[in-house]
Design an enzyme around this catalytic site. Structure first.
Site, PDB file in Angstrom:
ATOM      1  N   GLY A  34      38.913  35.661  53.491  1.00  0.00           N
ATOM      2  CA  GLY A  34      38.143  36.431  52.497  1.00  0.00           C
ATOM      3  C   GLY A  34      38.207  35.700  51.170  1.00  0.00           C
ATOM      4  O   GLY A  34      38.088  36.303  50.094  1.00  0.00           O
ATOM      5  N   GLY A  36      36.254  33.809  49.598  1.00  0.00           N
ATOM      6  CA  GLY A  36      35.072  33.693  48.754  1.00  0.00           C
ATOM      7  C   GLY A  36      34.833  34.907  47.880  1.00  0.00           C
ATOM      8  O   GLY A  36      33.918  34.916  47.053  1.00  0.00           O
ATOM      9  N   GLY A  37      35.644  35.949  48.038  1.00  0.00           N
ATOM     10  CA  GLY A  37      35.370  37.218  47.382  1.00  0.00           C
ATOM     11  C   GLY A  37      35.969  37.351  46.000  1.00  0.00           C
ATOM     12  O   GLY A  37      36.562  36.414  45.446  1.00  0.00           O
ATOM     13  N   ARG A 106      35.356  49.377  46.957  1.00  0.00           N
ATOM     14  CA  ARG A 106      34.768  50.685  46.636  1.00  0.00           C
ATOM     15  C   ARG A 106      33.719  50.602  45.544  1.00  0.00           C
ATOM     16  O   ARG A 106      33.722  49.697  44.719  1.00  0.00           O
ATOM     17  CB  ARG A 106      35.854  51.614  46.090  1.00  0.00           C
ATOM     18  CG  ARG A 106      36.783  52.139  47.106  1.00  0.00           C
ATOM     19  CD  ARG A 106      37.502  53.363  46.578  1.00  0.00           C
ATOM     20  NE  ARG A 106      38.585  53.069  45.661  1.00  0.00           N
ATOM     21  CZ  ARG A 106      39.158  53.993  44.902  1.00  0.00           C
ATOM     22  NH1 ARG A 106      38.719  55.253  44.919  1.00  0.00           N
ATOM     23  NH2 ARG A 106      40.164  53.670  44.098  1.00  0.00           N
ATOM     24  N   ILE A 142      45.649  43.008  52.340  1.00  0.00           N
ATOM     25  CA  ILE A 142      45.167  43.551  51.059  1.00  0.00           C
ATOM     26  C   ILE A 142      43.998  44.510  51.301  1.00  0.00           C
ATOM     27  O   ILE A 142      43.850  45.513  50.604  1.00  0.00           O
ATOM     28  CB  ILE A 142      44.727  42.390  50.132  1.00  0.00           C
ATOM     29  CG1 ILE A 142      45.959  41.577  49.687  1.00  0.00           C
ATOM     30  CG2 ILE A 142      43.969  42.910  48.916  1.00  0.00           C
ATOM     31  CD1 ILE A 142      45.634  40.323  48.882  1.00  0.00           C
ATOM     32  N   ASP A 175      50.302  48.476  42.692  1.00  0.00           N
ATOM     33  CA  ASP A 175      50.844  49.757  42.210  1.00  0.00           C
ATOM     34  C   ASP A 175      52.106  49.523  41.378  1.00  0.00           C
ATOM     35  O   ASP A 175      52.345  50.201  40.376  1.00  0.00           O
ATOM     36  CB  ASP A 175      51.156  50.682  43.401  1.00  0.00           C
ATOM     37  CG  ASP A 175      49.927  50.920  44.255  1.00  0.00           C
ATOM     38  OD1 ASP A 175      48.837  51.099  43.691  1.00  0.00           O
ATOM     39  OD2 ASP A 175      50.045  50.909  45.500  1.00  0.00           O
ATOM     40  N   ARG A 178      51.024  47.904  38.030  1.00  0.00           N
ATOM     41  CA  ARG A 178      50.463  48.932  37.133  1.00  0.00           C
ATOM     42  C   ARG A 178      51.571  49.818  36.575  1.00  0.00           C
ATOM     43  O   ARG A 178      51.582  50.128  35.373  1.00  0.00           O
ATOM     44  CB  ARG A 178      49.464  49.814  37.908  1.00  0.00           C
ATOM     45  CG  ARG A 178      48.152  49.135  38.184  1.00  0.00           C
ATOM     46  CD  ARG A 178      47.193  50.086  38.916  1.00  0.00           C
ATOM     47  NE  ARG A 178      45.910  49.438  39.103  1.00  0.00           N
ATOM     48  CZ  ARG A 178      45.217  49.447  40.239  1.00  0.00           C
ATOM     49  NH1 ARG A 178      45.682  50.102  41.300  1.00  0.00           N
ATOM     50  NH2 ARG A 178      44.058  48.825  40.320  1.00  0.00           N
ATOM     51  N   HIS A 202      49.181  53.400  49.821  1.00  0.00           N
ATOM     52  CA  HIS A 202      48.353  52.841  48.747  1.00  0.00           C
ATOM     53  C   HIS A 202      47.025  53.586  48.646  1.00  0.00           C
ATOM     54  O   HIS A 202      45.961  53.054  48.973  1.00  0.00           O
ATOM     55  CB  HIS A 202      48.117  51.339  48.985  1.00  0.00           C
ATOM     56  CG  HIS A 202      47.225  50.724  47.932  1.00  0.00           C
ATOM     57  ND1 HIS A 202      47.602  50.609  46.610  1.00  0.00           N
ATOM     58  CD2 HIS A 202      45.964  50.237  48.010  1.00  0.00           C
ATOM     59  CE1 HIS A 202      46.608  50.066  45.922  1.00  0.00           C
ATOM     60  NE2 HIS A 202      45.594  49.840  46.748  1.00  0.00           N
TER      61      HIS A 202
END
Ligand code: NAI
Ligand code: OAA
Length: 340
Positions: A34, A36-37, A106, A142, A175, A178, A202
């Site tokens: 993943g 390229g994201g 999302r 992830i 988490d 943060r 999570h």
């Protein structure tokens, strides 16, 4: 380390120390699936800056060779190679650690569970490839919903006869990052003084920060306590709303992903006392049918070395835990049912 790599490390200074530490490097090939994201690109850059990564294998269904060409010019010693959509098996050859940020993020109004329908099969298929090509690799998940995608990875490996619970991790480090940041602001100290253990899972109420276990955080009470706990639990939503349809946390997640990968590599290299929360197959609540749980885990040469107990909780934390468990159980069962 080169000047640029040193600057990158300084710019990303971790709450508790630097982003990367230890120099006892062994040959460690790390793959990003993943790459390229939104997370994959900065994560690849940060891993290129980690002296413990000696070879970086970047895979995506689109764009990974370009990201690899770009990142490969950074003047650190590691080799970087990019792989196109039909080269997953080649990308996984000889890898010791596989980090998976593949899947959709999302948009406002969605829960992480709303991503299940798309991301479950992406993660399952990637895990099946790891089982086939690099069955002894450590897998760092992830992709959301983590509470379900980790059980999906475990069940897929189990089906292939190669599941080792010491080698599958849900990355819940954001988490923790943060919590350290938000609490430090309230307590008027630096984030390095407010490492907070975050347990559970999570997503929203399954994220359970244990503020009482930090000397600065334990004095936060009343309305301020409720607000900061809510902010830690719903920090992801804060970013989703601010990005307004353009995705979810990518930069802070790349930082958190690189930080957790570095912790694992230090453990694999034999460093003692590397302890951080991560979502793993766990005995802590297995008697309640919840066999994956995030708590402090000591990382070592085999991956998971020791799963720590939660320690003493206040009545408020006990309530948070009680709200977490039924939701977490549902999420885990959904993941398992998908593979079964
Ligand atoms: N664990 C955590 O704390 C966090 C998890 N996330 C999750 O990470 C995931 C990725 O987020 P972003 O990077 O923002 O999304 P993105 O859409 O920017 O990137 C995802 C990448 O995955 C690739 N991809 C899709 N299917 C693939 C497959 N079969 N094989 C390889 N690559 C594939 C896409 O081509 C794309 O490049 C999401 O599910 C998001 O919810 C995001 C932030 C924090
Ligand atoms: O909120 C999201 O969808 C992404 C995520 O997991 C986070 O930022 O914690």
């Amino acid at each position: 380390m080169s000047f640029l790599a040193r600057s990158a490390v300084r710019a990303c200074a971790a709450p508790s120390s630097r982003l990367f530490s230890s120099s006892a490097a062994r040959l460690t090939k790390v793959a990003v699936l993943g790459a390229g994201g939104g997370i994959g690109q900065p994560l690849s850059l940060l891993l290129k800056s980690d002296p413990l990564v000696t070879s970086l294998s970047l895979y995506d269904i689109r764009g990974a060779p370009g990201v690899a060409a770009d990142v490969s010019h950074v003047d650190t010693a590691s080799e970087v190679k990019g792989y196109a959509a039909d080269q997953l098996d080649q990308a996984l050859e000889g890898v010791k650690v596989v980090v998976i940020p593949a899947g959709v993020p999302r948009k406002p109004g969605m829960t992480r569970d709303d991503l299940f329908n798309t991301n479950a099969s992406i993660v399952r298929d990637l895990a099946a490839a790891v089982a086939r090509v690099a069955p002894e690799a450590h897998i760092l998940v992830i992709s959301n919903p983590v509470n379900s995608t980790v059980p999906i990875v475990a069940a897929t490996l189990e089906k292939a006869g190669v599941f080792d619970p010491k080698r599958v991790f849900g990355v819940t480090t954001l988490d923790v990052v943060r919590a350290a940041r938000f609490v430090s602001g309230l307590a008027g100290v630096t984030p390095s003084e407010t490492p907070i253990t975050v347990v559970g899972g999570h997503s929203g109420p399954t994220i359970v920060p244990l503020l009482s276990q930090n000397q600065h955080a334990k004095s936060i009470t009343g309305e301020a306590y409720g607000k900061v706990v809510h902010r830690i639990q719903f920090g992801g939503d804060e970013v989703v709303q601010a990005k307004d349809g353009a995705g979810s946390a990518t930069l802070s997640m790349a930082y958190a992903g690189a930080k957790f990968t570095n912790s694992l590599l230090r453990g694999l290299n034999g460093e003692k006392g590397v302890v951080t929360p991560t979502f793993v197959k766990s005995p802590l609540f297995a008697d309640q049918g919840i066999d994956f749980f995030s708590s402090n885990v000591e990382l070592g040469p085999n991956g998971v070395e020791k799963i720590h107990e939660l320690g003493s909780l206040t009545a408020e934390e006990q309530k948070l835990l009680e709200a977490c468990l039924p939701e977490l159980k549902k999420n885990i069962e959904k993941g398992k049912a998908f593979v079964a």
